[in-house]
Design a protein around this motif. Structure first.
Motif, PDB file in Angstrom:
ATOM      1  N   MET A 148       0.381   5.256   0.412  1.00 32.40           N
ATOM      2  CA  MET A 148       0.399   4.313   1.518  1.00 32.40           C
ATOM      3  C   MET A 148      -0.931   3.578   1.551  1.00 32.40           C
ATOM      4  SD  MET A 148       0.901   4.989   5.600  1.00 32.40           S
ATOM      5  CE  MET A 148       2.368   5.986   5.399  1.00 32.40           C
ATOM      6  N   LEU A 149      -0.887   2.249   1.636  1.00 29.59           N
ATOM      7  CA  LEU A 149      -2.084   1.428   1.558  1.00 29.59           C
ATOM      8  C   LEU A 149      -2.515   0.946   2.933  1.00 29.59           C
ATOM      9  CD1 LEU A 149      -1.093  -0.734  -1.550  1.00 29.59           C
ATOM     10  CD2 LEU A 149      -2.175   1.525  -1.497  1.00 29.59           C
ATOM     11  N   ASP A 150      -3.782   0.526   3.005  1.00 27.96           N
ATOM     12  CA  ASP A 150      -4.312   0.047   4.279  1.00 27.96           C
ATOM     13  C   ASP A 150      -3.971  -1.416   4.532  1.00 27.96           C
ATOM     14  OD1 ASP A 150      -5.878  -1.069   2.330  1.00 27.96           O
ATOM     15  OD2 ASP A 150      -7.799  -0.563   3.252  1.00 27.96           O
ATOM     16  N   ARG A 151      -3.317  -2.066   3.582  1.00 26.16           N
ATOM     17  CA  ARG A 151      -2.843  -3.440   3.766  1.00 26.16           C
ATOM     18  C   ARG A 151      -1.668  -3.666   2.823  1.00 26.16           C
ATOM     19  NH1 ARG A 151      -7.941  -3.726   1.430  1.00 26.16           N
ATOM     20  NH2 ARG A 151      -8.053  -4.531  -0.690  1.00 26.16           N
ATOM     21  N   GLU A 152      -1.012  -4.795   2.974  1.00 21.69           N
ATOM     22  CA  GLU A 152       0.205  -5.031   2.226  1.00 21.69           C
ATOM     23  C   GLU A 152      -0.045  -5.273   0.743  1.00 21.69           C
ATOM     24  OE1 GLU A 152       2.675  -8.014   3.864  1.00 21.69           O
ATOM     25  OE2 GLU A 152       2.856  -7.055   5.831  1.00 21.69           O
ATOM     26  N   GLU A 153      -1.204  -5.819   0.373  1.00 15.76           N
ATOM     27  CA  GLU A 153      -1.493  -6.102  -1.028  1.00 15.76           C
ATOM     28  C   GLU A 153      -1.610  -4.801  -1.825  1.00 15.76           C
ATOM     29  OE1 GLU A 153      -3.174  -7.262   1.484  1.00 15.76           O
ATOM     30  OE2 GLU A 153      -2.581  -9.384   1.525  1.00 15.76           O
ATOM     31  N   VAL A 154      -1.134  -4.845  -3.080  1.00 16.43           N
ATOM     32  CA  VAL A 154      -1.175  -3.644  -3.918  1.00 16.43           C
ATOM     33  C   VAL A 154      -2.589  -3.280  -4.317  1.00 16.43           C
ATOM     34  CG1 VAL A 154       1.138  -3.994  -4.817  1.00 16.43           C
ATOM     35  CG2 VAL A 154      -0.808  -5.014  -6.011  1.00 16.43           C
ATOM     36  N   THR A 155      -3.547  -4.176  -4.088  1.00 20.66           N
ATOM     37  CA  THR A 155      -4.953  -3.873  -4.369  1.00 20.66           C
ATOM     38  C   THR A 155      -5.607  -3.145  -3.206  1.00 20.66           C
ATOM     39  OG1 THR A 155      -5.548  -6.074  -3.545  1.00 20.66           O
ATOM     40  CG2 THR A 155      -5.219  -5.829  -5.929  1.00 20.66           C
ATOM     41  N   GLY A 156      -4.826  -2.841  -2.180  1.00 18.14           N
ATOM     42  CA  GLY A 156      -5.373  -2.145  -1.024  1.00 18.14           C
ATOM     43  C   GLY A 156      -5.789  -0.722  -1.346  1.00 18.14           C
ATOM     44  N   VAL A 157      -6.499  -0.118  -0.406  1.00 10.62           N
ATOM     45  CA  VAL A 157      -6.989   1.248  -0.559  1.00 10.62           C
ATOM     46  C   VAL A 157      -5.912   2.231  -0.114  1.00 10.62           C
ATOM     47  CG1 VAL A 157      -8.732   2.916   0.164  1.00 10.62           C
ATOM     48  CG2 VAL A 157      -9.364   0.511  -0.191  1.00 10.62           C
ATOM     49  N   ALA A 158      -5.623   3.226  -0.951  1.00 13.48           N
ATOM     50  CA  ALA A 158      -4.645   4.257  -0.596  1.00 13.48           C
ATOM     51  C   ALA A 158      -5.295   5.254   0.351  1.00 13.48           C
ATOM     52  CB  ALA A 158      -4.144   4.956  -1.849  1.00 13.48           C
ATOM     53  N   HIS A 159      -4.711   5.441   1.529  1.00 14.98           N
ATOM     54  CA  HIS A 159      -5.297   6.385   2.480  1.00 14.98           C
ATOM     55  C   HIS A 159      -4.313   7.454   2.944  1.00 14.98           C
ATOM     56  CE1 HIS A 159      -4.201   3.424   6.024  1.00 14.98           C
ATOM     57  NE2 HIS A 159      -3.178   3.720   5.272  1.00 14.98           N
ATOM     58  N   HIS A 160      -3.149   7.506   2.322  1.00 11.43           N
ATOM     59  CA  HIS A 160      -2.208   8.592   2.632  1.00 11.43           C
ATOM     60  C   HIS A 160      -1.223   8.715   1.472  1.00 11.43           C
ATOM     61  CE1 HIS A 160      -0.339  11.579   5.017  1.00 11.43           C
ATOM     62  NE2 HIS A 160       0.721  10.880   5.386  1.00 11.43           N
ATOM     63  N   ILE A 161      -0.875   9.959   1.131  1.00 10.52           N
ATOM     64  CA  ILE A 161       0.054  10.211   0.024  1.00 10.52           C
ATOM     65  C   ILE A 161       1.287  10.908   0.574  1.00 10.52           C
ATOM     66  CG2 ILE A 161       0.388  11.401  -2.171  1.00 10.52           C
ATOM     67  CD1 ILE A 161      -2.556  11.104  -2.710  1.00 10.52           C
ATOM     68  N   LEU A 162       2.440  10.374   0.201  1.00 13.27           N
ATOM     69  CA  LEU A 162       3.721  10.901   0.653  1.00 13.27           C
ATOM     70  C   LEU A 162       4.594  11.222  -0.555  1.00 13.27           C
ATOM     71  CD1 LEU A 162       4.395   8.034   3.216  1.00 13.27           C
ATOM     72  CD2 LEU A 162       3.462  10.263   3.787  1.00 13.27           C
ATOM     73  N   ALA A 163       5.747  11.782  -0.270  1.00 13.68           N
ATOM     74  CA  ALA A 163       6.753  12.009  -1.311  1.00 13.68           C
ATOM     75  C   ALA A 163       8.019  11.245  -0.938  1.00 13.68           C
ATOM     76  CB  ALA A 163       7.060  13.492  -1.449  1.00 13.68           C
ATOM     77  N   GLU A 164       8.719  10.806  -1.957  1.00  8.97           N
ATOM     78  CA  GLU A 164      10.024  10.195  -1.777  1.00  8.97           C
ATOM     79  C   GLU A 164      11.049  11.020  -2.538  1.00  8.97           C
ATOM     80  OE1 GLU A 164       9.783   5.406  -1.176  1.00  8.97           O
ATOM     81  OE2 GLU A 164       9.313   6.164  -3.167  1.00  8.97           O
ATOM     82  N   ALA A 165      12.210  11.225  -1.929  1.00  7.36           N
ATOM     83  CA  ALA A 165      13.304  11.960  -2.570  1.00  7.36           C
ATOM     84  C   ALA A 165      14.544  11.088  -2.595  1.00  7.36           C
ATOM     85  CB  ALA A 165      13.579  13.265  -1.833  1.00  7.36           C
ATOM     86  N   TRP A 166      15.294  11.206  -3.683  1.00  7.86           N
ATOM     87  CA  TRP A 166      16.517  10.420  -3.844  1.00  7.86           C
ATOM     88  C   TRP A 166      17.663  11.146  -3.150  1.00  7.86           C
ATOM     89  CZ3 TRP A 166      17.444   5.620  -5.303  1.00  7.86           C
ATOM     90  CH2 TRP A 166      18.746   5.253  -5.672  1.00  7.86           C
ATOM     91  N   LEU A 167      18.224  10.505  -2.139  1.00  8.90           N
ATOM     92  CA  LEU A 167      19.273  11.129  -1.336  1.00  8.90           C
ATOM     93  C   LEU A 167      20.349  10.094  -1.024  1.00  8.90           C
ATOM     94  CD1 LEU A 167      20.250  13.626   0.351  1.00  8.90           C
ATOM     95  CD2 LEU A 167      18.992  12.605   2.278  1.00  8.90           C
ATOM     96  N   ASP A 168      21.573  10.377  -1.408  1.00 10.02           N
ATOM     97  CA  ASP A 168      22.714   9.510  -1.108  1.00 10.02           C
ATOM     98  C   ASP A 168      22.475   8.070  -1.543  1.00 10.02           C
ATOM     99  OD1 ASP A 168      23.966  11.703   0.027  1.00 10.02           O
ATOM    100  OD2 ASP A 168      23.259  11.251   2.049  1.00 10.02           O
ATOM    101  N   GLY A 169      21.932   7.905  -2.749  1.00  9.51           N
ATOM    102  CA  GLY A 169      21.783   6.570  -3.305  1.00  9.51           C
ATOM    103  C   GLY A 169      20.591   5.786  -2.822  1.00  9.51           C
ATOM    104  N   ARG A 170      19.605   6.431  -2.211  1.00  9.43           N
ATOM    105  CA  ARG A 170      18.424   5.712  -1.736  1.00  9.43           C
ATOM    106  C   ARG A 170      17.228   6.675  -1.705  1.00  9.43           C
ATOM    107  NH1 ARG A 170      21.065   7.734   2.561  1.00  9.43           N
ATOM    108  NH2 ARG A 170      19.870   8.354   4.409  1.00  9.43           N
TER     109      ARG A 170
END
Length: 321
Positions: A148-170
């Motif tokens: 998770m970044l501190d702004r919308e641009e991909v050059t932003g600073v990451a300040h939180h790490i999460l996990a994503e799981a594939w469930l019911d096609g998403r």
């Protein structure tokens, strides 16, 4: 690289003016010891990797027992991760001294693994997410890490790490650091874009200790520094290499196996060069303790060299007459 390696082996195996018996045996012994150490390291790392997999498979199986729906299983694994790490984190924070902290850093550098993150949590979201990803994989969920970044641009600073799981096609968001998943009005689990779009409404589902700076403003799933803006335009933007890096024990096993193969290949090349030198007609065995050929031993190469020298002497003598 290959040329340099070949030249090094040639120099190691070439004859010299001193006895080479002990030098060759020492190098052979050194190769053998190195290979033995690497084999032992490989066995230890593979054993740790197998044990770690079995450890998380057992935990995952217990967590999802009697839960038939995949959604309930996913939520149970998020809660299990939090309930495993949070008490240990609190205990470590209350009782950690400098020596223990140094030991934890030492273990992470040399023996990094998901099991160490579970046993020695540092309170960071990466520890929670690493353990959760391992449990989700053990339960059969496709997973990936999210920054998770501190702004919308991909050059932003990451300040939180999460996990994503594939469930019911998403892909759905799992935040083990706060024992948190997000749901819409119908109770359906939500993904990153859904949460970002309705953040003002959904943030009420966050626990009291949630850091509201983590507002799902920007996201990055692959991180290669200055290449990020270009990568976001390719299919690699949704590829999480950190899932592979999360397999610390298996990754170390692969690195040790590669190094073992390299050392073994060099050893074979060296022994082959020794065999070629031993059968070469130009090599004269040296007497121990001297630079002269052993008594009664000569080669066709030295005889030819003597004949050539004599012929040159005769030529020079003829010109001087």
């Amino acid at each position: 690289m290959v040329r340099l390696l070949t030249e090094t082996l040639r120099r190691m195996a070439m004859p010299s003016n001193r006895p080479t018996f002990f030098r060759d045996r020492f190098r052979t012994l050194l190769f053998g010891l190195t290979e033995g150490v690497l084999v032992a390291a490989l066995v230890v790392n593979v054993r740790d990797a197998v044990r770690e997999d079995a450890f998380f498979q057992k935990i995952a199986a217990d967590a999802i027992a009697n839960r038939e729906s995949r959604e309930d299983q996913l939520v149970a694994l998020v809660h299990k991760t939090y309930s495993m790490i949070a008490p240990l984190e609190q205990a470590i924070e209350e009782h950690t001294v400098e020596d223990v902290s140094g030991l934890m850093n030492y273990r992470r550098v040399l023996f990094n693994s998901v099991a160490n993150s579970a046993l020695y949590p540092d309170g960071q979201c990466g520890s929670y997410s690493g353990v959760l990803v391992k449990l989700l994989e053990a339960a059969g969920f496709p997973v990936r890490f999210v920054q998770m970044l501190d702004r919308e641009e991909v050059t932003g600073v990451a300040h939180h790490i999460l996990a994503e799981a594939w469930l019911d096609g998403r892909w759905v968001i799992c935040d083990a650091r706060y024992d948190l998943v997000f749901r819409d009005d119908q109770g359906r689990l939500l993904g990153f874009d859904d949460i970002k779009r309705d953040w003002d409404k959904l943030k009420s589902q966050c626990p009291p200790n949630y850091d509201m700076r983590y507002d799902f403003r920007g996201v990055r799933r692959v991180n290669f520094g200055k290449l990020n803006p270009w990568l976001q335009k390719t299919p690699l933007a949704n590829f999480s290499i950190r899932v592979w890096l999360n397999e610390g024990a298996w990754l170390r096993s692969a690195l040790v196996a590669g190094l073992l193969l390299l050392v073994a290949a060099v050893h074979v090349m060296y022994e082959r060069s020794l065999g070629q030198r031993a059968t070469s007609p130009n090599v004269v065995p040296l007497a121990i303790g001297s630079g002269e050929p052993a008594s009664g031993q000569s080669t066709a190469g030295n005889t030819a060299a003597s004949q050539t020298s004599a012929a040159k002497t005769g030529t020079y003598a003829g010109k001087s007459v």
